[in-house]
Scaffold this motif. Structure first.
Motif, PDB file in Angstrom:
ATOM      1  N   LYS A 128       0.909  -1.209   0.092  1.00 19.18           N
ATOM      2  CA  LYS A 128      -0.187   0.044  -0.239  1.00 19.18           C
ATOM      3  C   LYS A 128       1.039   1.351   0.070  1.00 19.18           C
ATOM      4  N   PHE A 129       2.083   1.227  -0.220  1.00 20.28           N
ATOM      5  CA  PHE A 129       3.009   2.324   0.119  1.00 20.28           C
ATOM      6  C   PHE A 129       2.689   3.331  -1.096  1.00 20.28           C
ATOM      7  N   SER A 130       2.459   2.960  -2.344  1.00 15.67           N
ATOM      8  CA  SER A 130       2.073   3.847  -3.407  1.00 15.67           C
ATOM      9  C   SER A 130       0.926   4.563  -3.093  1.00 15.67           C
ATOM     10  N   LEU A 131      -0.067   4.208  -2.490  1.00 14.43           N
ATOM     11  CA  LEU A 131      -1.524   4.643  -2.203  1.00 14.43           C
ATOM     12  C   LEU A 131      -1.070   5.662  -1.200  1.00 14.43           C
ATOM     13  N   SER A 135      -1.869   9.690  -1.014  1.00 14.15           N
ATOM     14  CA  SER A 135      -2.612  10.117  -0.053  1.00 14.15           C
ATOM     15  C   SER A 135      -2.265  11.385   0.479  1.00 14.15           C
ATOM     16  N   CYS A 136      -0.846  11.442   0.909  1.00 16.71           N
ATOM     17  CA  CYS A 136      -0.040  12.341   1.361  1.00 16.71           C
ATOM     18  C   CYS A 136       0.071  13.478   0.512  1.00 16.71           C
ATOM     19  N   ILE A 137       0.069  13.344  -0.653  1.00 14.63           N
ATOM     20  CA  ILE A 137       0.204  14.530  -1.559  1.00 14.63           C
ATOM     21  C   ILE A 137      -1.529  14.980  -1.929  1.00 14.63           C
ATOM     22  N   GLN A 138      -2.433  14.152  -1.828  1.00 16.31           N
ATOM     23  CA  GLN A 138      -3.889  14.663  -1.701  1.00 16.31           C
ATOM     24  C   GLN A 138      -4.248  15.249  -0.481  1.00 16.31           C
ATOM     25  N   PHE A 158      -6.158   9.551 -11.777  1.00 19.44           N
ATOM     26  CA  PHE A 158      -4.658   9.361 -12.019  1.00 19.44           C
ATOM     27  C   PHE A 158      -3.895   8.220 -11.583  1.00 19.44           C
ATOM     28  N   LEU A 159      -4.472   7.676 -10.472  1.00 16.52           N
ATOM     29  CA  LEU A 159      -4.071   6.407 -10.345  1.00 16.52           C
ATOM     30  C   LEU A 159      -4.171   5.362 -11.134  1.00 16.52           C
ATOM     31  N   ARG A 160      -5.232   5.147 -11.933  1.00 17.24           N
ATOM     32  CA  ARG A 160      -5.744   4.073 -12.697  1.00 17.24           C
ATOM     33  C   ARG A 160      -4.664   4.377 -13.944  1.00 17.24           C
ATOM     34  N   LEU A 172     -10.449   6.871   1.094  1.00 16.50           N
ATOM     35  CA  LEU A 172     -10.898   7.494   2.128  1.00 16.50           C
ATOM     36  C   LEU A 172      -9.969   6.578   3.457  1.00 16.50           C
ATOM     37  N   GLU A 173     -10.084   5.357   3.344  1.00 15.96           N
ATOM     38  CA  GLU A 173      -9.368   4.760   4.301  1.00 15.96           C
ATOM     39  C   GLU A 173      -7.975   4.816   4.601  1.00 15.96           C
ATOM     40  N   SER A 174      -7.122   5.350   3.284  1.00 14.32           N
ATOM     41  CA  SER A 174      -6.010   5.623   3.265  1.00 14.32           C
ATOM     42  C   SER A 174      -5.809   7.012   4.138  1.00 14.32           C
TER      43      SER A 174
END
Length: 320
Positions: A128-131, A135-138, A158-160, A172-174
């Protein structure tokens, strides 16, 4: 080399009262002096507090590849550069705390037989590191009022495009994991804040300095310094110790220098001033010394080493 700086900031108080007018959505160069004065004092206090409470893992998540990844994502999403630096600060603090939490969780017997605790933690994070980085950027984008905010639809699209498939619930969980881990406190000062604030104060104290030109240049210099962080601070350590191969103990003692945002900022501004107009850069250094209490010797030495890395670097720095 790096002399201890004063615990407070100093300011030229000969400022017109007309600067006290209120502003909304302030941009660079628009902040009233009284707000700058208070903000820089708070930044200085925060910097001192952080240096007194350094984690043993500080700097581990400012690796060049990771920093470059964050910068490129922010560039692709047309975010303000401030969001990139903020995301890195959020990521480093989150990962440090999250790792501490993970190592405190008991490992099931079946997992323990397959490897040690470190392996188990690595496996969990790698999935889950990439996510988490995204999420930090978001989250950082949501803190910066004058830049684009990454909503979930934009995030998923973007992730797709990067080959990742997540649901809105997972996004949201991230974000929630990061917020909860950091006790919902993610508004950390970042190096660009220090540079911008110091430049604005410099502009009030010395009106002869072409602040807008210097600001544009310093953004590139700061980005370069962040991408070359490891080699830059290694050179500073070698210079400070006069030893080509510093010991692990010396590196640990030097950690406070690598995390000193005020020192980094004055070094970046001094280097930018040298590039812009070397004939007047000593004047800028002297003003920075007056504002921050950091010795002119320390500022100049940091700037010289940074400039030497810029000259030696053969790869152009990608700007925002």
């Amino acid at each position: 080399m790096m002399e201890k700086k004063a615990t407070g900031s100093h300011f030229n108080k000969d400022v017109s009262s007309s600067l006290s007018r209120e502003h909304q959505n302030l941009k660079f160069g628009e902040a009233p002096f009284n707000i700058l004065r208070e903000f820089l004092t708070n930044l200085n206090d925060t910097n001192i507090h952080n240096l007194k409470n350094l984690s043993a893992f500080c700097g581990n998540f400012k690796d060049r590849r990771l920093v470059e990844c964050v910068f490129l994502i922010c560039d692709e999403l047309r975010l303000d550069p401030l969001a990139g630096y903020q995301a890195i600060e959020i990521l480093e603090r989150f990962m440090t705390k999250h790792l501490e939490d993970l190592f405190c969780i008991p490992i099931p017997a079946d997992e323990g037989q397959q490897g040690n605790i470190g392996d188990s933690v690595f496996i969990k994070l790698s999935k889950k590191f990439s996510l988490l980085v995204f999420s930090c950027i978001q989250l950082a984008s949501k803190l910066t009022l004058h830049c684009n905010v990454i909503d979930n639809n934009t995030a998923l699209k973007f992730l797709r495009s990067m080959g990742h498939s997540y649901s809105k619930e997972t996004l949201l969980e991230s974000e929630l994991l990061i917020l909860q881990t950091l006790n919902f406190c993610i508004s950390f000062p970042n190096p660009l804040m220090y540079v911008e604030t110091l430049l604005e104060v410099l502009g009030y104290n010395d009106v002869t300095v072409p602040i807008l030109q210097l600001y544009s240049l310093c953004r590139h210099v700061l980005q370069f310094a962040y991408l070359q962080r490891k080699s830059l601070y290694h050179s500073l350590l070698v210079s400070a110790t006069d030893c080509p191969s510093p010991s692990e103990e010396q590196r640990m003692e030097f950690a406070a220098v690598t995390e000193d945002c005020m020192l980094l900022s004055v070094g970046v501004i001094a280097a930018g001033a040298f590039i812009l107009n070397f004939k007047t850069w000593e004047q800028v250094v002297d003003e920075l010394r007056y504002i921050t209490g950091i010795s002119a010797k320390s500022i100049m030495e940091f700037a010289y080493i940074l400039l030497s890395h810029i000259v030696k670097n053969e790869t152009p720095v990608k700007s925002f």
